[in-house]
Design a protein around this motif. Structure first.
Motif, PDB file in Angstrom:
ATOM      1  N   ALA A  14     -13.183 -18.761  46.443  1.00 49.78           N
ATOM      2  CA  ALA A  14     -12.482 -19.377  45.116  1.00 49.78           C
ATOM      3  C   ALA A  14     -13.154 -20.644  45.390  1.00 49.78           C
ATOM      4  O   ALA A  14     -12.615 -21.911  46.494  1.00 49.78           O
ATOM      5  CB  ALA A  14     -11.422 -18.923  45.151  1.00 49.78           C
ATOM      6  N   THR A  15     -13.400 -21.963  44.690  1.00 44.47           N
ATOM      7  CA  THR A  15     -13.763 -23.267  44.167  1.00 44.47           C
ATOM      8  C   THR A  15     -13.383 -24.060  43.056  1.00 44.47           C
ATOM      9  O   THR A  15     -13.323 -23.390  42.107  1.00 44.47           O
ATOM     10  CB  THR A  15     -15.683 -23.935  44.229  1.00 44.47           C
ATOM     11  OG1 THR A  15     -15.665 -22.711  43.104  1.00 44.47           O
ATOM     12  CG2 THR A  15     -16.412 -23.018  45.452  1.00 44.47           C
ATOM     13  N   GLY A  16     -12.828 -25.078  43.290  1.00 39.03           N
ATOM     14  CA  GLY A  16     -12.494 -26.250  41.863  1.00 39.03           C
ATOM     15  C   GLY A  16     -11.381 -25.534  41.323  1.00 39.03           C
ATOM     16  O   GLY A  16     -10.592 -25.711  40.716  1.00 39.03           O
ATOM     17  N   PHE A  17     -10.276 -24.801  42.369  1.00 37.84           N
ATOM     18  CA  PHE A  17      -9.375 -24.769  41.976  1.00 37.84           C
ATOM     19  C   PHE A  17      -7.795 -25.726  42.619  1.00 37.84           C
ATOM     20  O   PHE A  17      -8.202 -27.143  43.239  1.00 37.84           O
ATOM     21  CB  PHE A  17      -8.066 -23.420  42.636  1.00 37.84           C
ATOM     22  CG  PHE A  17      -9.337 -23.641  43.982  1.00 37.84           C
ATOM     23  CD1 PHE A  17      -6.991 -23.425  44.826  1.00 37.84           C
ATOM     24  CD2 PHE A  17      -9.532 -22.698  44.560  1.00 37.84           C
ATOM     25  CE1 PHE A  17      -6.576 -23.848  45.725  1.00 37.84           C
ATOM     26  CE2 PHE A  17      -9.654 -22.705  45.647  1.00 37.84           C
ATOM     27  CZ  PHE A  17      -7.948 -22.844  46.274  1.00 37.84           C
ATOM     28  N   GLN A  25      -6.844 -11.390  47.790  1.00 40.78           N
ATOM     29  CA  GLN A  25      -6.765 -10.593  48.143  1.00 40.78           C
ATOM     30  C   GLN A  25      -7.991  -9.380  48.687  1.00 40.78           C
ATOM     31  O   GLN A  25      -8.680  -9.294  46.845  1.00 40.78           O
ATOM     32  CB  GLN A  25      -5.410  -9.498  47.779  1.00 40.78           C
ATOM     33  CG  GLN A  25      -4.375 -10.666  48.056  1.00 40.78           C
ATOM     34  CD  GLN A  25      -3.343  -9.764  47.129  1.00 40.78           C
ATOM     35  OE1 GLN A  25      -3.463  -8.852  45.650  1.00 40.78           O
ATOM     36  NE2 GLN A  25      -2.557  -9.521  47.685  1.00 40.78           N
ATOM     37  N   TRP A  26      -8.487  -9.086  49.332  1.00 49.97           N
ATOM     38  CA  TRP A  26      -8.885  -7.508  49.554  1.00 49.97           C
ATOM     39  C   TRP A  26      -8.512  -6.098  48.701  1.00 49.97           C
ATOM     40  O   TRP A  26      -7.589  -5.830  49.919  1.00 49.97           O
ATOM     41  CB  TRP A  26      -9.817  -7.868  50.310  1.00 49.97           C
ATOM     42  CG  TRP A  26     -11.427  -8.514  50.714  1.00 49.97           C
ATOM     43  CD1 TRP A  26     -11.712 -10.302  51.158  1.00 49.97           C
ATOM     44  CD2 TRP A  26     -12.408  -8.732  49.536  1.00 49.97           C
ATOM     45  NE1 TRP A  26     -12.342 -10.649  50.255  1.00 49.97           N
ATOM     46  CE2 TRP A  26     -12.568  -9.709  50.255  1.00 49.97           C
ATOM     47  CE3 TRP A  26     -12.790  -7.851  49.114  1.00 49.97           C
ATOM     48  CZ2 TRP A  26     -14.688  -9.752  49.357  1.00 49.97           C
ATOM     49  CZ3 TRP A  26     -14.446  -7.703  48.228  1.00 49.97           C
ATOM     50  CH2 TRP A  26     -14.452  -9.156  48.627  1.00 49.97           C
ATOM     51  N   LEU A  27      -9.284  -5.410  47.648  1.00 49.53           N
ATOM     52  CA  LEU A  27      -8.368  -4.160  47.761  1.00 49.53           C
ATOM     53  C   LEU A  27      -9.796  -3.117  47.737  1.00 49.53           C
ATOM     54  O   LEU A  27     -10.628  -3.277  47.393  1.00 49.53           O
ATOM     55  CB  LEU A  27      -8.275  -3.858  46.324  1.00 49.53           C
ATOM     56  CG  LEU A  27      -6.909  -5.113  45.497  1.00 49.53           C
ATOM     57  CD1 LEU A  27      -6.835  -5.065  44.118  1.00 49.53           C
ATOM     58  CD2 LEU A  27      -5.922  -4.894  45.934  1.00 49.53           C
ATOM     59  N   GLY A  71      -5.280 -15.235  42.363  1.00 57.35           N
ATOM     60  CA  GLY A  71      -4.478 -15.089  41.350  1.00 57.35           C
ATOM     61  C   GLY A  71      -4.555 -16.666  41.910  1.00 57.35           C
ATOM     62  O   GLY A  71      -4.069 -17.250  43.216  1.00 57.35           O
ATOM     63  N   HIS A  72      -4.239 -17.633  41.217  1.00 59.44           N
ATOM     64  CA  HIS A  72      -3.900 -18.768  40.648  1.00 59.44           C
ATOM     65  C   HIS A  72      -3.131 -19.346  39.852  1.00 59.44           C
ATOM     66  O   HIS A  72      -3.053 -19.006  38.874  1.00 59.44           O
ATOM     67  CB  HIS A  72      -4.840 -19.883  40.934  1.00 59.44           C
ATOM     68  CG  HIS A  72      -4.483 -21.175  40.960  1.00 59.44           C
ATOM     69  ND1 HIS A  72      -4.851 -21.799  40.240  1.00 59.44           N
ATOM     70  CD2 HIS A  72      -5.039 -21.811  42.035  1.00 59.44           C
ATOM     71  CE1 HIS A  72      -4.636 -23.299  40.896  1.00 59.44           C
ATOM     72  NE2 HIS A  72      -4.423 -22.945  42.173  1.00 59.44           N
ATOM     73  N   VAL A  73      -1.986 -20.378  39.692  1.00 57.63           N
ATOM     74  CA  VAL A  73      -1.206 -20.824  38.471  1.00 57.63           C
ATOM     75  C   VAL A  73      -1.755 -21.483  37.503  1.00 57.63           C
ATOM     76  O   VAL A  73      -1.190 -21.399  36.603  1.00 57.63           O
ATOM     77  CB  VAL A  73       0.259 -22.057  38.789  1.00 57.63           C
ATOM     78  CG1 VAL A  73       0.749 -21.386  40.471  1.00 57.63           C
ATOM     79  CG2 VAL A  73      -0.711 -23.453  39.319  1.00 57.63           C
ATOM     80  N   SER A  74      -3.117 -22.085  37.388  1.00 54.46           N
ATOM     81  CA  SER A  74      -4.054 -22.307  36.293  1.00 54.46           C
ATOM     82  C   SER A  74      -4.690 -21.682  35.676  1.00 54.46           C
ATOM     83  O   SER A  74      -4.938 -21.326  34.364  1.00 54.46           O
ATOM     84  CB  SER A  74      -4.866 -22.747  36.965  1.00 54.46           C
ATOM     85  OG  SER A  74      -6.317 -22.312  38.032  1.00 54.46           O
TER      86      SER A  74
END
Length: 166
Positions: A14-17, A25-27, A71-74
């Motif tokens: 994940a980049t740029g957050f 998470q890995w499922l 998952g991220h608040v943005s």
């Protein structure tokens, strides 16, 4: 896990957050995978954003589906990316197809090279005949001279190319 199957490392990046708080998470087949998960360091990009890598080391089996969920608040909803292992029979068939293609290619190359060299040999005989010209000897003697001259030319060229560098 099957001890015969090789370990595979899956990497979710994940980049740029921003802000820093993020959930990755890995499922495996829809269920949370905790074994074999390793979180990298949260790194700053220099523009007030961050990046994070989460690795999963596993032994995938045919039919397994792996999902990286971020998952991220943005974001309004989490983002998911899926990965499925290729079937081993498919990989084997591709390998055999490649090997057979290479063998057929080499065979065609050999036949083509043989034909080319055979044609060149026939052309060079005609050229030598024109270069050496005919003399007033009998036909058999003339043919024997041409063969001897052709062989001596071929040998001198062969020695030239085979001779190792000094």
């Amino acid at each position: 896990m099957d001890p015969a199957s090789p370990n595979t490392i899956l990497l979710c990046t994940a980049t740029g957050f921003y802000p820093l708080e993020i959930e990755i998470q890995w499922l495996k087949n829809g269920k949370l995978e905790e074994e074999g998960v390793a979180f990298g360091e949260e790194l700053q990009n220099g523009d007030w954003t961050y990046q994070l890598q989460v690795m999963l080391e596993t032994q995938p089996q045919r039919g397994d589906v792996y999902t990286c969920q971020v998952g991220h608040v943005s974001m309004e909803a989490p983002i998911s990316v899926q990965w499925e292992p290729r079937s081993s029979s498919s990989a084997r068939s591709k390998l055999w197809t490649g090997i057979m293609g290479a063998v057929i290619g080499v065979a065609f190359l050999a036949v083509g090279l043989f034909s080319y060299l055979k044609n060149k040999k026939g052309e060079s005989g005609g050229l030598e005949e024109r270069l050496w010209g005919g003399d007033d000897l009998g036909e058999d003697s003339h043919r024997a001279q041409q063969v001897a001259k052709r062989d001596s030319l071929r040998n001198s060229f062969g020695n030239f190319f085979i001779q190792p560098p000094a």
